[in-house]
Each structure stands twice: as C-alpha cells, then as structure tokens.
Design an enzyme around this catalytic site. Structure first.
Site, PDB file in Angstrom:
ATOM      1  N   TYR A 135      -0.070   3.403 -11.448  1.00  0.00           N
ATOM      2  CA  TYR A 135       0.441   4.147 -12.597  1.00  0.00           C
ATOM      3  C   TYR A 135      -0.597   5.085 -13.219  1.00  0.00           C
ATOM      4  O   TYR A 135      -0.267   5.853 -14.117  1.00  0.00           O
ATOM      5  CB  TYR A 135       0.932   3.186 -13.687  1.00  0.00           C
ATOM      6  CG  TYR A 135       2.322   2.707 -13.457  1.00  0.00           C
ATOM      7  CD1 TYR A 135       2.610   1.877 -12.382  1.00  0.00           C
ATOM      8  CD2 TYR A 135       3.369   3.079 -14.289  1.00  0.00           C
ATOM      9  CE1 TYR A 135       3.883   1.424 -12.141  1.00  0.00           C
ATOM     10  CE2 TYR A 135       4.654   2.629 -14.056  1.00  0.00           C
ATOM     11  CZ  TYR A 135       4.906   1.808 -12.995  1.00  0.00           C
ATOM     12  OH  TYR A 135       6.173   1.370 -12.770  1.00  0.00           O
ATOM     13  N   ASP A 192       6.527  -4.057 -13.334  1.00  0.00           N
ATOM     14  CA  ASP A 192       7.702  -3.207 -13.495  1.00  0.00           C
ATOM     15  C   ASP A 192       8.900  -3.833 -12.774  1.00  0.00           C
ATOM     16  O   ASP A 192       9.984  -3.995 -13.349  1.00  0.00           O
ATOM     17  CB  ASP A 192       7.380  -1.821 -12.903  1.00  0.00           C
ATOM     18  CG  ASP A 192       8.343  -0.762 -13.388  1.00  0.00           C
ATOM     19  OD1 ASP A 192       9.175  -1.081 -14.254  1.00  0.00           O
ATOM     20  OD2 ASP A 192       8.267   0.369 -12.897  1.00  0.00           O
ATOM     21  N   LYS A 213      -0.358  -9.220  -5.001  1.00  0.00           N
ATOM     22  CA  LYS A 213      -0.099  -9.010  -3.580  1.00  0.00           C
ATOM     23  C   LYS A 213      -1.461  -8.970  -2.867  1.00  0.00           C
ATOM     24  O   LYS A 213      -1.768  -8.064  -2.088  1.00  0.00           O
ATOM     25  CB  LYS A 213       0.675  -7.681  -3.443  1.00  0.00           C
ATOM     26  CG  LYS A 213       1.324  -7.456  -2.121  1.00  0.00           C
ATOM     27  CD  LYS A 213       2.635  -8.179  -1.958  1.00  0.00           C
ATOM     28  CE  LYS A 213       3.166  -7.919  -0.550  1.00  0.00           C
ATOM     29  NZ  LYS A 213       3.541  -9.069   0.210  1.00  0.00           N
ATOM     30  N   ASP A 268       6.143 -11.034  -3.571  1.00  0.00           N
ATOM     31  CA  ASP A 268       7.464 -11.157  -2.924  1.00  0.00           C
ATOM     32  C   ASP A 268       7.977 -12.590  -3.044  1.00  0.00           C
ATOM     33  O   ASP A 268       9.157 -12.821  -3.318  1.00  0.00           O
ATOM     34  CB  ASP A 268       7.433 -10.685  -1.467  1.00  0.00           C
ATOM     35  CG  ASP A 268       6.193 -11.121  -0.726  1.00  0.00           C
ATOM     36  OD1 ASP A 268       5.111 -11.134  -1.325  1.00  0.00           O
ATOM     37  OD2 ASP A 268       6.298 -11.468   0.458  1.00  0.00           O
TER      38      ASP A 268
END
Ligand code: NAD
Length: 421
Positions: A149, A309, A219, A285
C-alpha cells in the site's frame, strides 16, 4: 464551553464536552451522518444526562470540499484533526485521475494512523452464513502505513520500470523475472519499527481487555523477509516486552523439541490458567479458512496491510456485512484517531433512504469507547441488538431476514434511539 481533547503522558484527557470534527462523506455519507450523530448523542444523554455532550464540528473533504473550496482535502481539515485529535468520517469517493491520491490514504498517512482496528462481533438477529455466529468475537489490527500500500509501483514500459528492472538484473543478479520485457513492478516495504508498533498495540489491547490470544497472520512461507520477518519480530516483541503477560507458540515449539509433548502442553495449560495472552501465528490462506471454520479460536488478529484488507471483509461478511462493520484508524503513540464507516460511498443507493447507517453508528460507539465513555457505547450496542432481534432493519439485511420490517436509514436510527429507553 466546548473543549479540546488533549494527549498527555500517553493518555487522552477528555473534557465533558469535547469538540469532535466530522467529515460527512460522499454518496451515502450525507444519508448516514446525521442519523448516526443522533444515535450517538442519544446514547451519551442516556448514559450521562446533561453531564456530557459531544460538540460536532463539520470539516470538509471529498466532493463537498471540492465544490466549496476547489480542493478535495483542504489543509483546514487536516489541521482540525490535528488540533482536536479524535474525529469521525463518512465514506469518501476516490477521485478518478492520475496523480490524485485516495483521500483516506492521505488522512491515514498525514496523521500516521498506523493501526486500522476492526472489531468483528455478531448482533443477535443478524443473518450470518456461519453456524455459530454468536461465538465470533475478533479484533483485527491491520497495519496501515506500509506493505504494498506504500504505493511504490512502476508501470511496464516506463523509464522507471526499465531502470528498476535493469538494476535488479545487473546489480542484484536477479534472474527470476519471468517476462522482464513486459513486467510492471511493485515494492513491498515492511519494517521492524512499523511491524513492532502495530503488534505492540495489538498485544496491549489483548492484555488490557483480558482477551485470550493474539494471532499473527502472515504469508511468511513465501515472503520470508517481509511477512516472515513480521511474524518473527512479533514473537520476539511478545517475549521481550510482555514476558509475564504472554505465552508464545514459539516457546511452545521450543519446549516441545527440548522437553517433550507433556511438558509443552503443561506449560501451555498453565499459561492459559494464569490468564496469559497466547501469541500464535497462522499463514494467511489457512487463516481465511480457519476463521470461517473455527472463528472462536481467534481473538485479536495482528496482520500486514494487504492481508488485513482481505481478512476484514471476509470477517465482516460473517457477521452481517460491510453495512454494519465499524472501523478506526489510530496512532496509539500520539492519540490521533479517525473513526470511519468501512464501506464505500455506495453511489447506487445514495439518496434513496436504503443505506444502513450501522457501520457509522458502531464506529461512533468505538469512538465513545476510545474516549472512555463506555457506558454510552454500551447503550448503542444494546439498542442496536434490540433493534436487530426485533427484525427491524434496512434494505441490505431485509431481503435476508424472514418476517423482517423494512426501515429507511433515518427510521432505523430512530428505532435504535427508541430502544435505548
Ligand atoms: P461500496 O462499499 O460503496 O459498495 C459496495 C456495495 O455495498 C454496493 O452494492 C453498495 O450499495 C453496498 N453498500 C455499501 N455500504 C452500504 C450501506 N451502508 N448500506 C447498504 N448497502 C451498502 O464499494 P464500491 O462501490 O467499491 O466503492 C464506491 C466508492 O467508495 C469508490 O469511489 C471507492 O473508492 C470508495 N470507497 C471509500 C471507502 C472509504 O471511504 N473508507 C471505502 C471503500 C470504498
């Protein structure tokens, strides 16, 4: 005489009649702002009579600002948030066009509002796609200033993208760009300082509220030095700064390896009994699946910007959707905070009376909690639950509820106020 909120020695000093700047917002912002303020005012009166009162002060941003001043985000607006510390906003349209930044991002960056806080709780009566929505009680701490971002992107074919590509190939020996001639590039800065201040805020929040756990969502299996580092910095921070209030999954793994399963389990159980916050981690995930199947296993969630987000919208959908999902952008070190409706401007229903003001109302309740006006916030939560459980809802929830009564934006706010008494 209305007064300003101050931040001294790390604490907010709130007068009985604080001035709170607000941005009405674009699209449905006009529809939801006045009814939301009516609900918040009623809750303050219900809790404190005439002792306390919010003095709302409108500041301009978005289309309304452009029409009146020729700029989308006037300096006066930023100055007002700096001066009064705590504010609230409706949704703002991101103006289309090269070089125009998102107004939301501009506000967050200017005031360095590094935490995006989204509480996820279910209100009795609200339709939910999951089996046990009553067990959902999650608090998302999304990092708000870093990650992809940061907006460092180079479009393929531009001079900067070519320079960047050549630098990677020639200086760093990078040979993993699959299509170097047609690649665009994005940069993902994730710092130790930025990660630590976010995770510190999440840990303090959990400790202060006696919440059972903090999950670091990342992640790191793929992005080892950004998301993986976020996880490692988080574990180190918990162990170094909160050794007596937390117990980490990293410690559990070490004990498991060195002293066996029985000892590891016994340590974990002891930590839980002592009320320590369990700090664990989960790959993003897997978390998206986990949070659907076992939402009750997660309490506070600390995560990076992009993960946050995605996670925010999925978790919001589990308890009724973005129409009733509140949020806040906070800098716990300076006291600055802007509470906001998490949805967009919904141009398709603007001016029709169909908008659900719930998100802004609940953001207002978060604001009351931030001021320490917990009794008033409870009035909002109770009255909102009463209203939902009587199946009185706006059109977004109406089609999903059998036997419901359809209310307009304004009628829904009136009903909440009625249920306060
Ligand atoms: P949106 O949230 O405005 O709308 C998505 C869908 O949800 C639409 O069908 C809309 O009708 C519905 N919806 C949204 N809020 C609702 C509410 N309170 N009650 C009932 N239904 C509601 O998202 P979008 O269409 O992708 O974005 C529209 C504009 O809003 C864009 O300019 C975008 O940049 C901006 N935006 C602003 C914010 C913000 O200010 N925080 C957040 C997201 C999007």
């Amino acid at each position: 005489m209305s007064d300003k909120i101050q931040f001294t020695n790390g604490k907010l000093c709130v007068p009985d009649d604080p001035i709170i700047p607000f941005i009405e917002g674009d699209g449905i912002g006009k529809d939801i702002t006045e009814p939301s303020q009516r609900v918040i005012n009623a809750a303050v009166t219900a809790a404190y009579g005439n002792e306390k009162k919010i003095e709302w002060k409108e500041v301009l941003a978005g289309k309304k600002a452009f029409e009146q001043t020729g700029t989308y985000l006037p300096d006066e607006t930023l100055q007002a948030f700096e001066e009064y510390l705590v504010g609230i906003k409706g949704p703002l349209e991101t103006p289309v066009g090269e070089g125009i930044r998102s107004l939301n991002v501009a506000l967050r960056q200017t005031l360095d509002l590094f935490v995006c806080l989204r509480p996820i709780r279910w209100f009795k009566g609200v339709p939910s796609p999951i089996r046990y929505p009553e067990l959902v009680d999650m608090h998302i701490f999304r990092e708000n200033t870093e990650d992809i971002y940061a907006g460092i992107e180079f479009m393929t074919g531009t001079e900067k993208a070519i320079k960047f590509r050549d630098f990677l190939i020639n200086e760093f020996g990078v040979d993993k760009i699959r299509f170097p001639e047609s690649s665009s590039f994005g940069v993902k800065p994730v710092s130790k300082d930025g990660s630590e201040r976010l995770i510190r805020a999440a840990l303090k929040y959990a400790i202060e509220r006696s919440l059972p756990s903090v999950t670091l969502v990342h992640k790191g299996n793929i992005m080892k030095f950004t998301e993986g580092a976020f996880k490692n910095w988080g574990y180190d921070l918990a162990e170094n700064e909160f050794p007596h209030q937390t117990y980490t999954w990293k410690k559990y793994q070490q004990t498991l390896k060195n002293e066996g399963e029985e000892q590891a389990k016994s340590e974990l159980e002891k930590a839980k009994k002592m009320g320590r916050v369990i700090v664990k981690d989960c790959i993003t995930d897997a978390f998206l699946q986990e949070s659907l199947l076992h939402p009750f296993d997660h309490s506070v969630i600390a995560t990076l910007n992009l993960n946050g987000d995605y996670i925010s919208d999925q978790l919001a959908a589990m308890v009724g959707g973005i129409g009733i999902s509140p949020g806040a952008n906070i800098n716990y070190n300076s006291g600055y905070a802007i509470f906001e409706a998490t949805h967009g401007t919904a141009p398709n229903i603007a001016g029709t009376g169909k908008a659900n003001p719930g998100s802004l109302i609940l953001s207002g309740a978060m604001l009351l909690e931030y001021l320490g006006w917990y009794e008033a916030a409870e009035h909002v939560y109770d009255a909102m639950e009463h209203t939902f459980s009587r199946r009185k809802v706006t059109s977004d929830l109406f089609s999903m509820m059998e036997g419901a009564t359809l209310l307009s934006t304004s009628q829904f706010a009136d009903e909440i106020i009625r249920n306060m008494h």
